[in-house]
Design a protein around this motif. Structure first.
Motif, mmCIF file in Angstrom:
data_model
loop_
_atom_site.group_PDB
_atom_site.id
_atom_site.type_symbol
_atom_site.label_atom_id
_atom_site.label_comp_id
_atom_site.label_asym_id
_atom_site.label_seq_id
_atom_site.Cartn_x
_atom_site.Cartn_y
_atom_site.Cartn_z
ATOM 1 N N PRO A 184 0.779 -1.248 0.000
ATOM 2 C CA PRO A 184 0.000 0.000 0.000
ATOM 3 C C PRO A 184 0.806 1.291 0.000
ATOM 4 O O PRO A 184 0.389 2.290 -0.608
ATOM 5 C CB PRO A 184 -0.842 -0.126 1.269
ATOM 6 N N GLY A 185 1.959 1.322 0.662
ATOM 7 C CA GLY A 185 2.730 2.554 0.734
ATOM 8 C C GLY A 185 3.630 2.814 -0.452
ATOM 9 O O GLY A 185 4.278 3.868 -0.520
ATOM 10 N N LYS A 186 3.695 1.897 -1.418
ATOM 11 C CA LYS A 186 4.564 2.088 -2.574
ATOM 12 C C LYS A 186 4.025 3.198 -3.481
ATOM 13 O O LYS A 186 2.870 3.624 -3.372
ATOM 14 C CB LYS A 186 4.687 0.781 -3.354
ATOM 15 N N ASN A 187 4.860 3.653 -4.419
ATOM 16 C CA ASN A 187 4.429 4.715 -5.330
ATOM 17 C C ASN A 187 3.171 4.316 -6.094
ATOM 18 O O ASN A 187 2.320 5.153 -6.381
ATOM 19 C CB ASN A 187 5.556 5.060 -6.303
ATOM 20 N N LEU A 188 3.078 3.056 -6.468
ATOM 21 C CA LEU A 188 1.830 2.469 -6.956
ATOM 22 C C LEU A 188 1.462 1.383 -5.965
ATOM 23 O O LEU A 188 2.083 0.322 -5.945
ATOM 24 C CB LEU A 188 1.995 1.885 -8.359
ATOM 25 N N GLY A 189 0.474 1.660 -5.122
ATOM 26 C CA GLY A 189 0.152 0.749 -4.030
ATOM 27 C C GLY A 189 -1.261 0.225 -4.114
ATOM 28 O O GLY A 189 -2.197 0.965 -4.455
ATOM 29 N N ALA A 190 -1.424 -1.038 -3.787
ATOM 30 C CA ALA A 190 -2.750 -1.642 -3.690
ATOM 31 C C ALA A 190 -3.348 -1.308 -2.324
ATOM 32 O O ALA A 190 -2.777 -0.523 -1.555
ATOM 33 C CB ALA A 190 -2.648 -3.152 -3.888
ATOM 34 N N MET A 191 -4.487 -1.919 -2.010
ATOM 35 C CA MET A 191 -5.085 -1.787 -0.680
ATOM 36 C C MET A 191 -4.968 -3.119 0.044
ATOM 37 O O MET A 191 -5.916 -3.637 0.634
ATOM 38 C CB MET A 191 -6.532 -1.314 -0.789
ATOM 39 N N GLY A 192 -3.773 -3.645 -0.022
ATOM 40 C CA GLY A 192 -3.419 -4.944 0.524
ATOM 41 C C GLY A 192 -2.132 -5.362 -0.140
ATOM 42 O O GLY A 192 -1.490 -4.558 -0.826
ATOM 43 N N ASP A 193 -1.742 -6.601 0.004
ATOM 44 C CA ASP A 193 -0.523 -7.074 -0.641
ATOM 45 C C ASP A 193 -0.764 -7.345 -2.117
ATOM 46 O O ASP A 193 -1.838 -7.806 -2.522
ATOM 47 C CB ASP A 193 -0.008 -8.348 0.036
ATOM 48 N N ALA A 194 0.272 -7.104 -2.924
ATOM 49 C CA ALA A 194 0.213 -7.378 -4.359
ATOM 50 C C ALA A 194 1.621 -7.250 -4.920
ATOM 51 O O ALA A 194 2.441 -6.497 -4.402
ATOM 52 C CB ALA A 194 -0.734 -6.411 -5.069
ATOM 53 N N GLY A 195 1.898 -7.971 -5.992
ATOM 54 C CA GLY A 195 3.214 -7.910 -6.609
ATOM 55 C C GLY A 195 3.177 -8.364 -8.047
ATOM 56 O O GLY A 195 2.133 -8.789 -8.560
ATOM 57 N N ALA A 196 4.333 -8.278 -8.723
ATOM 58 C CA ALA A 196 4.421 -8.712 -10.115
ATOM 59 C C ALA A 196 5.882 -8.914 -10.498
ATOM 60 O O ALA A 196 6.787 -8.326 -9.907
ATOM 61 C CB ALA A 196 3.778 -7.695 -11.054
ATOM 62 N N VAL A 197 6.065 -9.752 -11.510
ATOM 63 C CA VAL A 197 7.358 -9.894 -12.179
ATOM 64 C C VAL A 197 7.153 -9.496 -13.630
ATOM 65 O O VAL A 197 6.146 -9.871 -14.240
ATOM 66 C CB VAL A 197 7.885 -11.345 -12.144
ATOM 67 N N VAL A 198 8.086 -8.739 -14.182
ATOM 68 C CA VAL A 198 8.006 -8.383 -15.599
ATOM 69 C C VAL A 198 9.229 -8.921 -16.321
ATOM 70 O O VAL A 198 10.297 -9.099 -15.727
ATOM 71 C CB VAL A 198 7.892 -6.856 -15.801
ATOM 72 N N THR A 199 9.064 -9.181 -17.621
ATOM 73 C CA THR A 199 10.162 -9.721 -18.425
ATOM 74 C C THR A 199 9.842 -9.536 -19.898
ATOM 75 O O THR A 199 8.676 -9.386 -20.286
ATOM 76 C CB THR A 199 10.385 -11.217 -18.123
ATOM 77 N N ASN A 200 10.876 -9.578 -20.717
ATOM 78 C CA ASN A 200 10.704 -9.591 -22.171
ATOM 79 C C ASN A 200 10.834 -10.990 -22.741
ATOM 80 O O ASN A 200 10.735 -11.169 -23.962
ATOM 81 C CB ASN A 200 11.722 -8.657 -22.827
ATOM 82 N N ASP A 201 11.042 -11.975 -21.885
ATOM 83 C CA ASP A 201 11.248 -13.363 -22.277
ATOM 84 C C ASP A 201 9.929 -14.135 -22.127
ATOM 85 O O ASP A 201 9.479 -14.388 -21.006
ATOM 86 C CB ASP A 201 12.341 -13.972 -21.395
ATOM 87 N N ALA A 202 9.328 -14.520 -23.232
ATOM 88 C CA ALA A 202 8.025 -15.181 -23.203
ATOM 89 C C ALA A 202 8.074 -16.515 -22.466
ATOM 90 O O ALA A 202 7.157 -16.855 -21.704
ATOM 91 C CB ALA A 202 7.509 -15.389 -24.628
ATOM 92 N N ALA A 203 9.135 -17.290 -22.682
ATOM 93 C CA ALA A 203 9.237 -18.593 -22.025
ATOM 94 C C ALA A 203 9.394 -18.430 -20.522
ATOM 95 O O ALA A 203 8.804 -19.180 -19.730
ATOM 96 C CB ALA A 203 10.413 -19.379 -22.604
ATOM 97 N N LEU A 204 10.175 -17.435 -20.113
ATOM 98 C CA LEU A 204 10.358 -17.175 -18.683
ATOM 99 C C LEU A 204 9.041 -16.724 -18.054
ATOM 100 O O LEU A 204 8.691 -17.155 -16.944
ATOM 101 C CB LEU A 204 11.445 -16.119 -18.485
ATOM 102 N N ALA A 205 8.297 -15.882 -18.758
ATOM 103 C CA ALA A 205 7.001 -15.415 -18.257
ATOM 104 C C ALA A 205 6.044 -16.590 -18.074
ATOM 105 O O ALA A 205 5.326 -16.669 -17.063
ATOM 106 C CB ALA A 205 6.402 -14.394 -19.217
#
Length: 365
Positions: A184-205
């Motif tokens: 919640p306190g992050k620059n883009l914050g949810a109203m609870g816990d949340a996260g993500a991984v980003v990548t340019n690799d389709a197989a890794l995603a």
């Protein structure tokens, strides 16, 4: 004048109708787990981060684990990371099966020192996790050069660096993968816990997606053993409502940092955050150094100004890593900083009057 460290209620009130509408939409179609709101946010955040794929998950800690496991980290491997960060960065290296190797910070930007990375590489080293701490990018040119030279992968920890850029390129687009927290306190914050991984690799995603969803892309078809780390629909909808405002909120933080810089940088013993050339700092935290940090924090608290210490103990000196018997001289910058750092109130809605009060009290001290 009391000044909060952050004001999440004020942010909510500024876009209340959008947030309330997003929540009502999720309730209306009962899409609480996965579903269209999650799919939409993954597409939108990938576009905002300027990468091809976004794999959402339950929190930023899980995001690091997913990336490590998808990169096939195994016992005996060593992974290098910074000595000064939140414990999620290092703990997930251990939980993924590898050995964490700490490197000192550069003494200026709070980010990992590339020279220390080079010195820490052994035949067992498989990867590097730089942390864009407090919102400032690490020295990615130097880090990627080292990684390429030694054939190592890189996972960028972007938990505090949404929309930050290094030499014009967005953080999170340099390495094999990058992790984000939407606490919640992050620059883009949810109203609870949340996260993500980003990548340019389709197989890794795809591999990370399977890991986060019990090992399968389709329910009941488990191709591998995974975990349950899903972004729920409510948080996804809230994040989608907030995402269009992130650029303006980031600019507001940067403008607030300029006010602090101008008001504080001539005060004896106060060291304002240094921003390295061609790095775009997004100021998740505005962290100064002061030799009498605790006394300064107490002075500010006495007048209702909230501050924070991020982080009071550098990672190598936590009890959790006592088995390594690290010594202060191995990490002189991180060790020195842990006793000097103080994060001042910083949020997009902070007013000039509030900042002037903080500056006045620091000068008075």
């Amino acid at each position: 004048m009391p000044v909060p460290f952050a004001d999440l209620q004020l942010q909510y009130q500024s876009i209340k109708s959008e947030i309330d509408g997003a929540i009502a939409s999720v309730i209306g179609d009962s899409s609480f787990i996965r579903g269209p709101h999650v799919d939409r946010f993954e597409r939108e955040f990938a576009e905002a981060a300027e990468v091809k794929h976004c794999v959402s998950c339950a929190n930023g800690t899980d995001a690091i684990w997913l990336a490590l496991k998808a990169l096939k980290v195994k016992p005996g491997d060593e992974v290098i990371t910074t000595a000064h960060s939140w414990i999620s960065t290092s703990a997930m290296i251990t939980h993924a099966g590898a050995t964490v190797v700490f490197c000192d910070t550069d003494g200026i930007t709070f980010t990992i020192d590339p020279a220390a990375i080079e010195a820490a590489i052994t035949p067992r080293t498989v990867g590097i996790i730089p942390v864009h701490l407090y919102g400032q990018p690490a020295d990615m040119d130097a880090i990627m050069a080292i990684a390429n030279r030694h054939k190592l992968w890189v996972i960028e920890d972007c938990a505090q660096a949404h929309l930050a850029r290094y030499k014009g390129q967005p953080v999170g687009s340099f390495g094999q993968a990058a992790t984000y927290s939407f606490y919640p306190g992050k620059n883009l914050g949810a109203m609870g816990d949340a996260g993500a991984v980003v990548t340019n690799d389709a197989a890794l995603a795809e591999h990370m997606t399977m890991l986060a969803r019990h090992g399968g892309l389709v329910k009941h078809l488990h191709q591998i053993e995974g975990i349950n780390s899903r972004l729920d629909g409510m948080q996804a909808a809230i994040l989608s409502a907030k995402l269009p405002h992130l650029a303006a909120w980031t600019k507001a933080r940067q403008d607030a940092a300029k006010i602090y810089d101008a008001g504080l940088n001539q005060i004896e013993d106060v060291t304002v955050p240094a921003v390295a050339p061609e790095r775009n700092h997004v100021y998740h935290l505005y962290t100064i150094r002061h030799p009498r940090r605790d006394a300064l924090a107490a002075h500010l608290a006495a007048y209702g100004v909230q501050t924070g210490i991020n982080y009071p103990t550098a990672l190598p000196f936590l009890a959790a890593y006592g088995r390594y018997e690290h010594r202060p001289e191995q990490f002189p910058n991180a060790f020195a900083d842990q006793g000097k750092i103080l994060s001042l109130p910083m949020f997009a809605e902070i007013t000039r009057e509030q900042q002037d009060e903080v500056i006045r009290l620091v000068r008075e001290f």
